[in-house]
Each structure stands twice: as C-alpha cells, then as structure tokens.
Design a protein around this motif. Structure first.
Motif, mmCIF file in Angstrom:
data_model
loop_
_atom_site.group_PDB
_atom_site.id
_atom_site.type_symbol
_atom_site.label_atom_id
_atom_site.label_comp_id
_atom_site.label_asym_id
_atom_site.label_seq_id
_atom_site.Cartn_x
_atom_site.Cartn_y
_atom_site.Cartn_z
ATOM 1 N N CYS A 104 -14.954 33.274 46.698
ATOM 2 C CA CYS A 104 -13.727 32.460 46.270
ATOM 3 C C CYS A 104 -14.229 31.563 44.802
ATOM 4 O O CYS A 104 -15.165 31.145 44.676
ATOM 5 N N CYS A 140 -13.962 27.532 45.221
ATOM 6 C CA CYS A 140 -14.981 26.672 45.929
ATOM 7 C C CYS A 140 -16.446 27.385 45.519
ATOM 8 O O CYS A 140 -17.348 26.931 46.098
ATOM 9 N N CYS A 190 -11.581 24.391 51.183
ATOM 10 C CA CYS A 190 -10.756 24.828 50.220
ATOM 11 C C CYS A 190 -9.432 25.588 50.611
ATOM 12 O O CYS A 190 -9.384 26.374 51.578
ATOM 13 N N THR A 237 -7.562 27.650 48.782
ATOM 14 C CA THR A 237 -7.443 28.819 48.046
ATOM 15 C C THR A 237 -8.072 30.113 49.079
ATOM 16 O O THR A 237 -7.436 30.846 49.127
ATOM 17 N N CYS A 238 -9.131 29.655 49.720
ATOM 18 C CA CYS A 238 -9.694 30.844 50.705
ATOM 19 C C CYS A 238 -9.598 30.363 52.138
ATOM 20 O O CYS A 238 -10.138 30.806 52.908
HETATM 21 ZN ZN LIG Z 1 -12.595 28.624 48.386
#
Ligand SMILES: [Zn+2]
Ligand SMILES: [Zn+2]
Length: 384
Positions: free
Chosen positions: A155, A158, A212, A214-215
C-alpha cells in the motif's frame, strides 16, 4: 453469491483430489482455449476465461484451496470475512480474517510442537502468472508485449505498515510482538506448557490503533497491472518467461515474487516449426516440376526466389539456409525446409488434351524411371 457459480473443480474439469500439477495442466489447457486474444469478440469465451482464471486462482493456492474445500465460495470470497470488515490487525475490534481461522486449524498454532515463524521476519511475495499470445512471426523474431495481471502490491499510503499515515503499529503487549503465547496447564502429571497463537494480535505480533483507510489496515492492495515485457526471438509455444520481482509484494521488507508469463504461439497458416527450423509445403505445377522453374517461396524474411530443378518429384525437399528461427540463446538461426507438392492439372481444354496426348505418345521408359523399376519388380513377381 454461489447461486450462478460453478464449482471450481468442475470449471477446471478435475477431481477434488487432483494434484497440483494436474490442476495446473487443466488450467493451462483451458486458459489457452478461451484466451481473449485467440477468441476476439467472443463474449462466451471471455466469460469462460474469467471463470477459469478465478477457479485457478483459488485452487492453485494451497491455503485458498483448503478454505474453499471447507467453506465453499464463502471461504474464498474477498467480500466475505477477510474483506471489507476484516482488519486483521485491529486487535479485538471485531476484525475477522479467515486466514486466522485457517491458521489456527492447520498452522500448527495449537499443537505446541509446531513452531510458527517469526511474524515480523521478512517474507518474499508469492509468484503470479499471466498469459500472453504471440504470432508465429513475433515468436520467431521477438517482440514487445503488454501483459495484464493482478498483483498484490505494498500500500503506497502506509508503505505496508497498515497504520494510518503519521501513526505506526505497536508491538502487541499480550505476546511481546512474537505472535505466540505460552500456555501453562496444570495436569495431574505436572505443568504442561504449550505454545498458542496470540489472540490479541492474531499471531502477527503487532496491533494497529488507526488502520490505513486505503488498504483497510492490510498494508497491501490487489491491483490490475499492465507491464511491457520483451519476448525474446526464438520463444516457443508453452514456454514460460520469468520476470523477476514483478510478482506479489513481500512482507516486512521481503522481496517481491516473480511474474511467470506463459507464452502461447498462434499457429501459422503456412509455416510449421520443428526445433529452430521452419517447414512449409509448396505446390508447383507438373510442368514446373518437369521442366524446372524459378518459383517464389515465402519465408520469415519475405519472399525469396528459388530455382526448382528439372525433374523435381512430389515430396522432394529443398533447404533455404538460415531462413529458420533465431535460436533462443541468440546463437545462430535455423533453416527453412520446403517440401514440394506437384499439382496435376484438371479441367483441361481440348487443345491441352491434344498436346498432352501427343507428349504421352512420344514419352518412353527413360522419362519414367520409378515406373520402370516398379513394373520390372512386378514382372519378377509373376514370372518366378
Ligand atoms: Zn495502507
Ligand atoms: Zn500478540
């Protein structure tokens, strides 16, 4: 979700007990059969191709296959369990990951004797596979091709830690970061100690307070990726190109896996390959065969002129040196072999018939050596 889906084993046409290489073989065959490049515009083939790839993605992965065997589609569906709601690092916050359940059954966590690897040690990413289809000419001369595949990457937000930017994962206070806990059990024979997976961190040794976004705290993302690869001159059907470091991302700073590109070479309308040599058939007329002629022969380098000598017989083979396929190791090139077929004319005009009849009347034994030898053998056979 399982309503309209076919069983993965059924999709690949293998038994539930099939060995890994059996599954791989079945997959290779079907992937080739339904590859979009070989079935342009065919929606059914495209759907089959996707189905086959999905089945293989699960059955080729030891963990996923075992989960599928046990839980069916639910065990491997990314939207279930391990997906949106499942943050494996969020200690005790309702995070739920099938891998954990699976590991606890099969990973040796309960046994005490089987020791889990250090969860923080660098691990290499797994290899991934992709398919590419090239033409006969492209295989012979080499080319560049775009290859699209799915890759698990670190990712970017992070950097793989799984913790939101500006924060970092903490060492699990329950197991001190080892992912394992020792359990002392008092028995009539004394204290028995066993090693189990830490249930606070799921064996990972780390806890993330703010995952995080995003992931979703996993530190990794699965993305479709397209890269350009160089297909070397001389590659043959069913060969595999290894592209180092383009596979799935490793963990804890471990290196990426590799990308294995399975190459399929489309058959050519005229040329066939034997080793590094090219073979083709070349029809000539019976007068060209009898009188000799300059004929035009197709080669990988374009058309070349060749003199067919007088009295060429059907099945005769001539060689064009160095007109074959570049050797894969770069050393030398094969030859082209051309096998002559002789076409006997049909639909003759009256005039053509007369000319040929006149020719036949003037022909004698020395024009037809093979025939002469055949009849003399026949004579021997009956007059003995
Ligand atoms: Zn991430
Ligand atoms: Zn722990």
């Amino acid at each position: 979700m399982a309503d309209n889906k076919r069983d993965y084993y059924e999709v690949l046409g293998v038994q539930k007990s099939a060995a890994d290489d059996e599954i791989k073989k079945a997959y290779r065959k079907l992937a080739k059969q339904y590859h979009p490049d070989l079935n342009p515009g065919d929606k059914t083939a495209e759907a089959k191709f996707k189905e086959v790839n999905e089945a293989y993605e699960v059955l080729s992965d030891k963990d996923k296959r075992a989960r599928y065997d046990q839980f069916g589609f639910a065990g491997v569906d990314p939207n279930f369990g391990g997906g949106a709601g499942g943050n494996p690092y969020a200690g005790g916050a309702g995070g739920f990951d099938f891998t954990d359940i699976f590991d606890s059954f099969f990973g040796g966590g309960f046994g005490g004797s089987a020791r889990r690897a250090n969860p923080n040690a660098p691990r290499r990413g797994t290899d991934v596979e992709a398919n590419v289809v090239v033409s006969f000419e492209e295989a012979a001369k080499g080319c560049k091709k775009n290859v699209t595949y799915h890759q698990i990457e670190t990712c970017p937000d992070c950097s793989g830690s799984g913790a939101q930017k500006g924060t970092s994962p903490k060492s699990c206070p329950n197991c001190g970061g080892s992912g394992q806990v020792r359990i002392n059990q008092r028995t009539p024979f004394g204290v028995v100690q066993s090693v189990g997976t830490c249930d606070r961190c799921g064996g990972r040794g780390k806890i993330i307070d703010t995952p995080c976004k995003t992931c979703d705290g996993k530190g990794k993302l699965r993305r479709q990726k397209t890269i350009e690869i160089t297909i070397p001159a001389g590659i043959d059907d069913d060969q595999i190109l290894n592209v180092g470091g383009k596979g799935n991302a490793g963990s804890n700073g471990g290196p990426n896996g590799d990308l294995h590109v399975y190459v399929s070479v489309r058959p050519h309308a005229i040329f066939k390959r034997r080793g590094n040599d090219v073979w083709c058939e070349m029809p000539i007329t019976f007068t060209q065969a009898a009188l000799g002629a300059d004929v035009t022969v197709p080669t990988l380098d374009g058309k070349v002129s060749y003199h067919v000598h007088e009295g060429t017989q059907p099945g005769d083979v001539f060689k064009l040196k160095g007109k074959g396929i570049q050797s894969l190791n770069g050393r030398g090139r094969g030859d082209q072999y051309v096998q002559v077929t002789v076409e006997v004319p049909k639909n003759l005009s009256k005039k053509q018939r007369e000319i040929l009849a006149e020719f036949e009347q003037n022909a004698d034994e020395k024009n037809y050596q093979k025939r002469k030898s055949f009849f003399s053998k026949l004579k021997d056979l009956f007059e003995d």
